[in-house]
Structure formats: C-alpha cells, structure tokens
Design a protein around this motif. Structure first.
Motif, PDB file in Angstrom:
ATOM      1  N   THR A  28       8.965  14.866  27.543  1.00 19.84           N
ATOM      2  CA  THR A  28       9.936  13.917  28.073  1.00 19.84           C
ATOM      3  C   THR A  28      11.362  14.325  27.712  1.00 19.84           C
ATOM      4  O   THR A  28      11.593  15.063  26.754  1.00 19.84           O
ATOM      5  CB  THR A  28       9.663  12.507  27.533  1.00 19.84           C
ATOM      6  N   PHE A  29      12.327  13.844  28.503  1.00 18.96           N
ATOM      7  CA  PHE A  29      13.762  14.049  28.259  1.00 18.96           C
ATOM      8  C   PHE A  29      14.108  15.539  28.156  1.00 18.96           C
ATOM      9  O   PHE A  29      14.823  15.968  27.251  1.00 18.96           O
ATOM     10  CB  PHE A  29      14.229  13.318  26.994  1.00 18.96           C
ATOM     11  N   ALA A  30      13.597  16.340  29.080  1.00 17.73           N
ATOM     12  CA  ALA A  30      13.774  17.789  29.015  1.00 17.73           C
ATOM     13  C   ALA A  30      15.220  18.190  29.276  1.00 17.73           C
ATOM     14  O   ALA A  30      15.822  17.770  30.261  1.00 17.73           O
ATOM     15  CB  ALA A  30      12.847  18.466  30.017  1.00 17.73           C
ATOM     16  N   SER A  31      15.761  19.026  28.395  1.00 20.53           N
ATOM     17  CA  SER A  31      17.082  19.610  28.610  1.00 20.53           C
ATOM     18  C   SER A  31      16.980  21.098  28.941  1.00 20.53           C
ATOM     19  O   SER A  31      17.966  21.729  29.304  1.00 20.53           O
ATOM     20  CB  SER A  31      17.966  19.420  27.375  1.00 20.53           C
ATOM     21  N   GLU A  32      15.769  21.672  28.817  1.00 18.80           N
ATOM     22  CA  GLU A  32      15.525  23.061  29.193  1.00 18.80           C
ATOM     23  C   GLU A  32      14.035  23.225  29.465  1.00 18.80           C
ATOM     24  O   GLU A  32      13.195  22.683  28.729  1.00 18.80           O
ATOM     25  CB  GLU A  32      15.960  24.023  28.090  1.00 18.80           C
ATOM     26  N   VAL A  33      13.706  23.961  30.523  1.00 18.49           N
ATOM     27  CA  VAL A  33      12.314  24.179  30.908  1.00 18.49           C
ATOM     28  C   VAL A  33      12.095  25.663  31.161  1.00 18.49           C
ATOM     29  O   VAL A  33      12.829  26.276  31.944  1.00 18.49           O
ATOM     30  CB  VAL A  33      11.952  23.373  32.178  1.00 18.49           C
ATOM     31  N   ASN A  34      11.086  26.232  30.491  1.00 13.79           N
ATOM     32  CA  ASN A  34      10.754  27.639  30.675  1.00 13.79           C
ATOM     33  C   ASN A  34       9.241  27.777  30.842  1.00 13.79           C
ATOM     34  O   ASN A  34       8.475  27.410  29.942  1.00 13.79           O
ATOM     35  CB  ASN A  34      11.213  28.475  29.474  1.00 13.79           C
TER      36      ASN A  34
ATOM     37  N   VAL B 152       5.945  29.925  30.942  1.00  8.25           N
ATOM     38  CA  VAL B 152       5.437  31.178  30.375  1.00  8.25           C
ATOM     39  C   VAL B 152       3.944  31.240  30.633  1.00  8.25           C
ATOM     40  O   VAL B 152       3.163  30.519  29.997  1.00  8.25           O
ATOM     41  CB  VAL B 152       5.722  31.271  28.854  1.00  8.25           C
ATOM     42  N   GLU B 153       3.536  32.070  31.591  1.00  5.82           N
ATOM     43  CA  GLU B 153       2.143  32.239  31.968  1.00  5.82           C
ATOM     44  C   GLU B 153       1.489  30.888  32.269  1.00  5.82           C
ATOM     45  O   GLU B 153       1.880  30.207  33.197  1.00  5.82           O
ATOM     46  CB  GLU B 153       1.393  33.015  30.874  1.00  5.82           C
ATOM     47  N   LYS B 154       0.524  30.462  31.460  1.00  3.47           N
ATOM     48  CA  LYS B 154      -0.215  29.228  31.722  1.00  3.47           C
ATOM     49  C   LYS B 154       0.328  28.041  30.929  1.00  3.47           C
ATOM     50  O   LYS B 154      -0.365  27.030  30.766  1.00  3.47           O
ATOM     51  CB  LYS B 154      -1.700  29.422  31.381  1.00  3.47           C
ATOM     52  N   SER B 155       1.551  28.140  30.450  1.00  2.00           N
ATOM     53  CA  SER B 155       2.141  27.048  29.682  1.00  2.00           C
ATOM     54  C   SER B 155       3.608  26.888  30.063  1.00  2.00           C
ATOM     55  O   SER B 155       4.186  27.733  30.747  1.00  2.00           O
ATOM     56  CB  SER B 155       2.011  27.309  28.173  1.00  2.00           C
ATOM     57  N   VAL B 156       4.201  25.788  29.613  1.00  6.42           N
ATOM     58  CA  VAL B 156       5.618  25.540  29.867  1.00  6.42           C
ATOM     59  C   VAL B 156       6.253  25.069  28.565  1.00  6.42           C
ATOM     60  O   VAL B 156       5.704  24.208  27.867  1.00  6.42           O
ATOM     61  CB  VAL B 156       5.814  24.504  30.998  1.00  6.42           C
ATOM     62  N   ALA B 157       7.387  25.672  28.217  1.00  2.00           N
ATOM     63  CA  ALA B 157       8.133  25.291  27.020  1.00  2.00           C
ATOM     64  C   ALA B 157       9.224  24.299  27.430  1.00  2.00           C
ATOM     65  O   ALA B 157      10.044  24.599  28.293  1.00  2.00           O
ATOM     66  CB  ALA B 157       8.739  26.513  26.350  1.00  2.00           C
ATOM     67  N   VAL B 158       9.209  23.138  26.806  1.00  2.00           N
ATOM     68  CA  VAL B 158      10.165  22.075  27.120  1.00  2.00           C
ATOM     69  C   VAL B 158      11.019  21.805  25.892  1.00  2.00           C
ATOM     70  O   VAL B 158      10.496  21.449  24.832  1.00  2.00           O
ATOM     71  CB  VAL B 158       9.433  20.784  27.542  1.00  2.00           C
ATOM     72  N   THR B 159      12.320  22.006  26.035  1.00  2.00           N
ATOM     73  CA  THR B 159      13.259  21.698  24.964  1.00  2.00           C
ATOM     74  C   THR B 159      13.853  20.325  25.215  1.00  2.00           C
ATOM     75  O   THR B 159      14.291  20.027  26.327  1.00  2.00           O
ATOM     76  CB  THR B 159      14.380  22.743  24.889  1.00  2.00           C
ATOM     77  N   ARG B 160      13.844  19.494  24.177  1.00  2.00           N
ATOM     78  CA  ARG B 160      14.324  18.120  24.302  1.00  2.00           C
ATOM     79  C   ARG B 160      15.187  17.770  23.102  1.00  2.00           C
ATOM     80  O   ARG B 160      15.008  18.307  22.006  1.00  2.00           O
ATOM     81  CB  ARG B 160      13.149  17.142  24.423  1.00  2.00           C
ATOM     82  N   GLU B 161      16.176  16.900  23.340  1.00  2.00           N
ATOM     83  CA  GLU B 161      17.066  16.478  22.272  1.00  2.00           C
ATOM     84  C   GLU B 161      16.444  15.327  21.491  1.00  2.00           C
ATOM     85  O   GLU B 161      15.936  14.369  22.072  1.00  2.00           O
ATOM     86  CB  GLU B 161      18.413  16.042  22.843  1.00  2.00           C
ATOM     87  N   ILE B 162      16.476  15.446  20.168  1.00  2.00           N
ATOM     88  CA  ILE B 162      16.021  14.380  19.286  1.00  2.00           C
ATOM     89  C   ILE B 162      17.135  14.077  18.294  1.00  2.00           C
ATOM     90  O   ILE B 162      18.178  14.748  18.283  1.00  2.00           O
ATOM     91  CB  ILE B 162      14.725  14.771  18.552  1.00  2.00           C
ATOM     92  N   ASP B 163      16.932  13.066  17.461  1.00  2.00           N
ATOM     93  CA  ASP B 163      17.978  12.650  16.526  1.00  2.00           C
ATOM     94  C   ASP B 163      18.418  13.784  15.614  1.00  2.00           C
ATOM     95  O   ASP B 163      19.585  13.910  15.266  1.00  2.00           O
ATOM     96  CB  ASP B 163      17.490  11.472  15.674  1.00  2.00           C
ATOM     97  N   GLY B 164      17.476  14.635  15.211  1.00  2.00           N
ATOM     98  CA  GLY B 164      17.803  15.698  14.263  1.00  2.00           C
ATOM     99  C   GLY B 164      18.249  17.001  14.886  1.00  2.00           C
ATOM    100  O   GLY B 164      18.513  17.969  14.178  1.00  2.00           O
TER     101      GLY B 164
END
Length: 249
Positions: free
Chosen positions: A141-147, A149-161
C-alpha cells in the motif's frame, strides 16, 4: 503480464462542493466529474510498466453507472488497452466494490492489480486492502516506487521512520501514493484511438454478489465557518485568552 487497474468517477478536485438539501451527501448536479487523481496515478504506473516491457496488456475497470464510461475512455486514451464497466448503482460501499473487483480479478487473472490508495470523495482508503483480503493476494500500500523483478514486485512505501521496501510474489495488489509518478496528458490522436478500443459492460447482478450497504449515513453537514481572529496587546492578555476563553492551556 496483464495489469488490471481500478478507476473511480469522482467530482473534479477543482470544483467547490456543497452539501445537498437532504444532507445525505455532496450535491453533484451539473458538476464536472473526473477520474480520481490517485486512480490517474495507478493508470500511469501500469502504462509505464508496459512501456518498460514488463506488461503486455493494461485493462482498466470501473464500478458504477454508465457515466463511468467517460473515465474509462480517458484511461484508454492514456494508453490502456481495453476497459470493463461493472454497471452498478452509485455510492456502493468499499466492501461491495472490493467484492465486485475480486470477481473481475478471478475472471481476468491479472498478475498485478493497481488501485489508487483512496478516492477524494469518500476518503475511505479501504478498497485495495479489502480486495487483497478477498483474493488472498499480497499487498503493497501507499507505493512511492514500483519495480518488477521476474516473478515479484518491489514496492517502496513511506512510513514514519523513513522508507520501507516490500517484495511481493506475483500476483499482487498495489495501491498508489502521490509521489509514485506524474500522470501524462492524453494526446488528441490517442483520444481518437480510444473511441475504437474495446469497452465491455457487464452488470453487477451477473456476479450474484451481495452489495447491500452495511452502513447508514445519518447526516452530512458542512464544516463550521472559521471565526475571524483577534489582536492582543500583550503576552499576558494572550495567555489569559488561551487559558480562560479557548481553554487550550
């Protein structure tokens, strides 16, 4: 890879809204309607993944009245390949929409589902999470970047820390944040092409899903008018008013 994108028809964010006479919601008569801004980001991300070669088809879906075809055609003009309208009554709750989208997911079998994190009308921020629960798909959820990679997806999201990166095994569900991308504008040739792209209309009744509301809106009221401020002549007077009138200290 097939990417399914859910879009919603909402009152345009530039329009000044008001509560209707019955106090059951916002007055929408003769107001400009648009695609939900977070849904625009979701459509843009799906198209970018296709342009990168990770997807070969982008399908957009909306749940609502026939008027939603306008927003689906807008998504087709941006680069989506085909559209699906699940015709249903307006104002369905998030759970009902998630159930109908889950039925579309089972039918279309996409490897990736992208939704806006919330709609600017209800601000519920629920449909993506409910859809993940109903389908059993992992969610980012709340993805700021999506990559992808083969059979998976890396999702970067902003959190408090700071930033958190999740690796999701496909098929998966992603909800988009504002920082993910900047949606493009549709060109005139693509707008003309969108008129010839397939748009299938199905009835919500065909899925035999209970869409009855679980919540009752008691009333909708506009926020109170903000009172004008006052000037004080000293710090002592300020503290006195904060303590005895505003009662915040």
């Amino acid at each position: 890879m097939k990417i399914l994108v859910a879009v919603k028809r909402v009152v345009d964010y530039n329009v000044k809204i008001s509560v209707n006479a019955s106090q059951t919601g916002v007055e929408t008569t003769n107001l400009k309607m648009s695609m939900n801004p977070f849904c625009e980001i979701a459509v843009e991300e799906a198209i970018r993944q296709k342009e990168k070669g990770y997807a070969d088809e982008v399908v957009v879906v909306s749940v609502g009245s026939q008027a939603c075809q306008e927003q689906l055609r807008a998504a087709l003009a941006l680069g989506a390949d085909r559209a699906i309208l699940v015709e249903a009554e307006e104002g369905l709750e998030s759970l009902a929409v998630a159930k109908l989208l889950a039925a579309v997911v089972r039918q279309e079998q996409p490897e990736l589902v992208i939704l806006g994190k919330q709609a600017i009308d209800s601000d519920a921020n629920q449909t993506g999470q409910m859809l993940a629960a109903l389908t059993g798909y992992p969610q980012g959820t709340f993805a700021s970047e999506v990559n992808i990679v083969e059979k998976s997806v890396a999702v970067t999201r902003e959190i408090d820390g700071g930033l958190q990166t999740l690796s999701l095994i496909l098929p998966a569900i992603i909800t988009t944040d504002l920082r993910l991308n900047e949606p493009r504008y549709a060109s005139l040739p693509n707008i003309m092409k969108a008129k010839r792209k397939p748009l299938d209309v199905v009835s919500a009744a065909d899925y035999d899903i209970d869409t009855r509301p679980r919540l009752t809106t008691v009333s909708v009221v506009a926020p109170a008018q903000r009172e004008s401020g006052i000037r004080v002549s000293s710090v002592d007077e300020l503290l006195n008013k904060l303590k005895n009138e505003a009662k915040v200290i």
